[in-house]
Design an enzyme around this catalytic site. Structure first.
Site, short mmCIF file in Angstrom:
data_model
loop_
_atom_site.label_atom_id
_atom_site.label_comp_id
_atom_site.label_asym_id
_atom_site.label_seq_id
_atom_site.Cartn_x
_atom_site.Cartn_y
_atom_site.Cartn_z
N ASP A 131 0.83 -1.19 0.00
CA ASP A 131 0.00 0.00 0.00
C ASP A 131 0.87 1.26 0.00
OD1 ASP A 131 -2.73 1.20 0.38
OD2 ASP A 131 -1.80 1.94 2.23
N GLU A 148 1.62 -0.33 -5.02
CA GLU A 148 0.61 0.67 -5.34
C GLU A 148 1.34 2.01 -5.39
OE1 GLU A 148 -3.47 2.69 -3.58
OE2 GLU A 148 -1.73 2.31 -2.31
#
Length: 558
Positions: free
Chosen positions: A220, A281
Site C-alpha cells: 500500500d 501501489e
C-alpha cells in the site's frame, strides 16, 4: 514520447515467474462473502467461495487488509501486523483459506501497509506516553510546532483524506504537545522510515507471512514512506489526483530513499522458494517514473494506474498501451493492466461519466453533470475488459467486475463510511460506492452475501440482476464473457505473448495481434467487417460478422 506507428513487444520476461503473466483477483474481504452473518465479509467466507474463483480461471487472489485494526479506514489502519482482526476470523482461518487456495492452484497475495499504522498500534501508544526525542517517538514522525508556543503545524501539508496532515498531541499534564504526521487520516500516523527499528520490524512482518506460505505482498502507498529532508511546505495541484499523480516533486511521494527499502525486501523474498512477489501501489505522474519501482532487484510489479485512468478514446488507449510495454519492457518487467479497484469508481460506471472524476473522489446523488448511462457504461466496460485480457503481462481484476457491477451511486448519506466523506465535510463522496458487498444469489437475503441479510453497506435492489447464480451458464452474461476470455487467454498464452499493432482499420479502431489472436476494438460509429475471420470471443452478443461501436472481438484467420 514519440510513438511508432507499429510496435512489436519482444517478450521482456527473463524467466517463468508466475507473476509475469498472472491474472490476479482482488478480494476486498469485508465485501466479498460473509460466513458469520454479521454483515461483514470474513476469511471463512472467502474459503467458501474459492471454487467460484477457480472456475472463473484466475491465477491468484490479493486480499485487502484483514489484520487487526480499529477499522477507521476499513483495515488500512493496522494495529497488529501479525494477527487477524476478529471481524474476519482467526489466524487458523487464514491458514485454512491459504491451504484451500493452494489446493486449487490459486496463489495468495496479502496487503501490507508500511507507510503508517493505526494510532492504536502498541508502538504509537508507547510514543504518546514517551517524551519528545525518545526512541519510542523516533518510530513515527513527531515534530515540534512553529510559533511562539508551537501552535502552528510543522508545515502546510494536507491529508489525502482532506484537512491538515498534522495533529497535535496533548501532554500528560494537559498542555499542548508535539505534532505527528499523518498523510492519511489522523488515526493513521506515519512511520519514520529513517529509523532502523522500523525497517527491522517490517522485515519481521514479511517473514511472518512468508513463513505461513503467502505468495507475495501488495504494498500500500508504495511511493510513500520516505519524506523529503526538512519536510518542506507543499501545496498540491487542486485538479490533480489525491495519491501523487499531480506532480513530480511532492515531498512525501516518490522519494529516492524508498528504493533502498524495496531492494532490501527483494533480497528477503528471494530467500524463499516459489517466486514470491512484491507489487506496489505507486501513484506517480508518468509511466516512466512508475517503472523505477520495478527495476531489477526492486519490486516485481506495480499497478499501471496510467492505463486505468486513460480515457475511452482510441488514440489515448493505443498510446498508453504502447508506452507501457516500452517502458516496463525496458527495465525487464511486465506491464500490469487494471481497470477497477477498491479506490476508484467501478469502470462499468466510470467509462460512461461525462465529467472528470479524480481518484478517490467518488460519485453520489449530487455529483454535478448527468447520471452516467448504465447500459453504455456496461457495454464499454465489457469491451475494455475484453481488450485488457488479451494484452501481454499481468492483469488485475477487482471483485464483482466479472459480474459487470456498477458503482453504487445512491448510498444514503448516513450509511457512508469512507473517511474522505467526513474529512471533506461531505463534499467528496469517497470510495464506498465501489465497496458494496457482492451479490451471489439473486433471490437470497443480502443476495447470498450471507444468510442473515445483514450488510455493512446497503446493497441496491438492482444487484439481483447481477448475481452470480443469475449469470452462471448464461452465454451472454458478463460472467461468461470473463470466464471465456480467461480460458482463451491461458490457452493461447496471451500473458507471455507479443503485441503487434494492426493499422488497417483506421483511426477509430484499436487493433493488435498477440500470437495467433487478433484483437479489434471499435470506438467509432462505422462497423468493422470481419470477412471470413473466425470469432473466438466478442464483448457483445450477435455482432453478425461486424465489430460494432464499443465492442471488442478476438478473431483468428480461417
Amino acid at each position: 514520447m514519440s510513438m511508432p506507428e507499429t510496435f512489436t513487444r519482444n517478450d521482456a520476461t527473463t524467466g517463468s515467474e508466475w507473476w509475469r503473466s498472472a491474472v490476479i483477483y482482488q478480494i476486498y474481504p469485508r465485501s466479498f462473502a460473509d460466513q458469520s452473518g454479521d454483515g461483514i465479509g470474513d476469511l471463512p467466507g472467502i474459503t467458501s467461495r474459492l471454487d467460484d474463483l477457480r472456475d472463473l480461471g484466475i491465477d491468484a487472489i490479493w486480499l485487502s487488509p484483514f489484520m487487526t485494526s480499529p477499522q477507521k479506514d476499513a483495515g488500512y489502519d493496522v494495529a497488529d501486523y501479525c494477527d487477524v482482526d476478529p471481524l474476519f476470523g482467526t489466524l487458523a482461518d487464514f491458514d485454512t483459506m491459504l491451504a484451500a487456495a493452494h489446493e486449487r492452484n490459486i496463489r495468495v497475495i496479502v496487503d501490507l501497509v508500511p507507510n503508517h499504522s493505526s494510532d492504536q498500534h502498541v508502538w504509537f501508544q508507547q510514543a504518546l506516553a514517551a517524551a519528545p526525542g525518545s526512541p519510542e517517538r523516533e518510530r513515527y514522525m513527531f515534530r515540534d510546532g512553529k510559533g511562539d508556543n508551537g501552535e502552528i503545524a510543522p508545515n502546510n501539508w494536507e491529508s489525502v483524506f482532506g484537512g491538515p496532515a498534522w495533529t497535535r498531541t496533548t501532554n500528560a499534564d494537559g498542555t499542548p504537545g508535539q505534532w505527528y504526521l499523518h498523510i492519511f487520516d489522523s488515526s493513521q500516523p506515519d512511520f519514520n522510515w529513517n529509523n532502523e527499528e522500523v525497517r527491522e520490524e517490517f522485515r519481521r512482518i514479511l517473514r511472518f507471512w512468508l513463513d505461513r506460505g503467502v505468495d507475495g505482498f501488495r504494498v500500500d502507498v508504495a511511493h510513500g514512506m520516505v519524506k523529503a529532508d526538512g519536510l518542506p511546505d507543499y501545496t498540491p495541484n487542486p485538479d490533480g489526483g489525491s495519491m501523487g499523480g499531480d506532480s513530480a516533486d511532492v515531498p512525501y511521494w516518490g522519494q529516492d530513499g524508498v528504493h533502498d527499502i524495496y531492494r532490501d525486501w527483494n533480497k528477503l523474498l528471494a530467500e524463499y522458494d516459489g517466486d514470491r512477489a512484491l507489487c506496489g501501489e505507486a501513484w506517480l505522474p508518468t509511466i516512466e517514473q512508475t517503472t523505477k519501482w520495478v527495476r531489477p532487484g526492486e519490486m516485481h510489479q506495480t499497478f499501471n494506474f496510467a492505463y486505468l485512468e486513460t480515457p475511452w478514446q482510441p488514440a489515448a488507449q493505443r498510446a498508453v498501451i504502447t508506452e507501457s510495454l516500452l517502458r516496463y519492457g525496458a527495465v525487464g518487467a511486465p506491464s500490469t493492466w487494471v481497470l477497477s479497484n477498491h479506490d476508484v469508481v467501478r469502470h462499468a460506471t466510470r467509462l460512461a461519466l461525462t465529467i472528470d472524476n479524480p481518484q478517490g473522489e467518488g460519485i453520489g446523488p449530487n455529483t454535478p453533470g448527468p447520471r452516467p448511462d448504465a447500459a453504455l457504461g456496461l457495454r464499454r466496460a465489457r469491451a475494455a475488459s475484453t481488450m485488457m485480457l488479451a494484452l501481454p503481462g499481468s492483469a488485475y481484476l477487482y471483485q464483482g467486475e466479472e459480474l459487470g457491477l456498477p458503482e453504487v451511486i445512491d448510498l444514503p448519506d448516513d450509511a457512508r463510511q469512507d473517511p474522505t466523506w467526513f474529512r471533506t465535510n461531505k463534499k467528496r463522496y469517497g470510495r464506498d460506492g465501489c465497496r458494496v458487498p457482492l451479490p451471489w444469489v439473486g433471490n437470497a437475503p443480502a443476495f447470498g452475501f450471507n444468510e442473515t441479510g445483514e450488510a455493512w453497506l446497503p446493497q441496491p435492489v438492482g444487484f439481483a440482476a447481477f448475481a452470480r447464480d443469475v449469470q452462471r451458464g448464461v452465454k451472454e452474461s458478463t460472467l461468461s464473457l470473463y470466464t471465456n476470455a480467461l480460458t482463451l487467454r491461458a490457452d493461447f498464452g496471451l500473458g507471455t505473448g507479443t503485441l503487434e499493432w494492426n493499422d488497417q482499420y483506421g483511426s477509430d479502431v484499436v487493433a493488435f495481434k498477440n500470437g495467433d489472436i487478433e484483437v479489434i476494438t471499435n470506438f467509432g460509429a462505422a462497423p468493422v467487417e470481419l470477412g471470413d475471420k473466425t470469432v473466438l470471443i466478442a464483448s457483445e452478443p450477435d455482432i453478425d460478422g461486424a465489430v460494432l461501436t464499443d465492442v471488442t472481438v478476438w478473431v483468428r484467420d480461417v
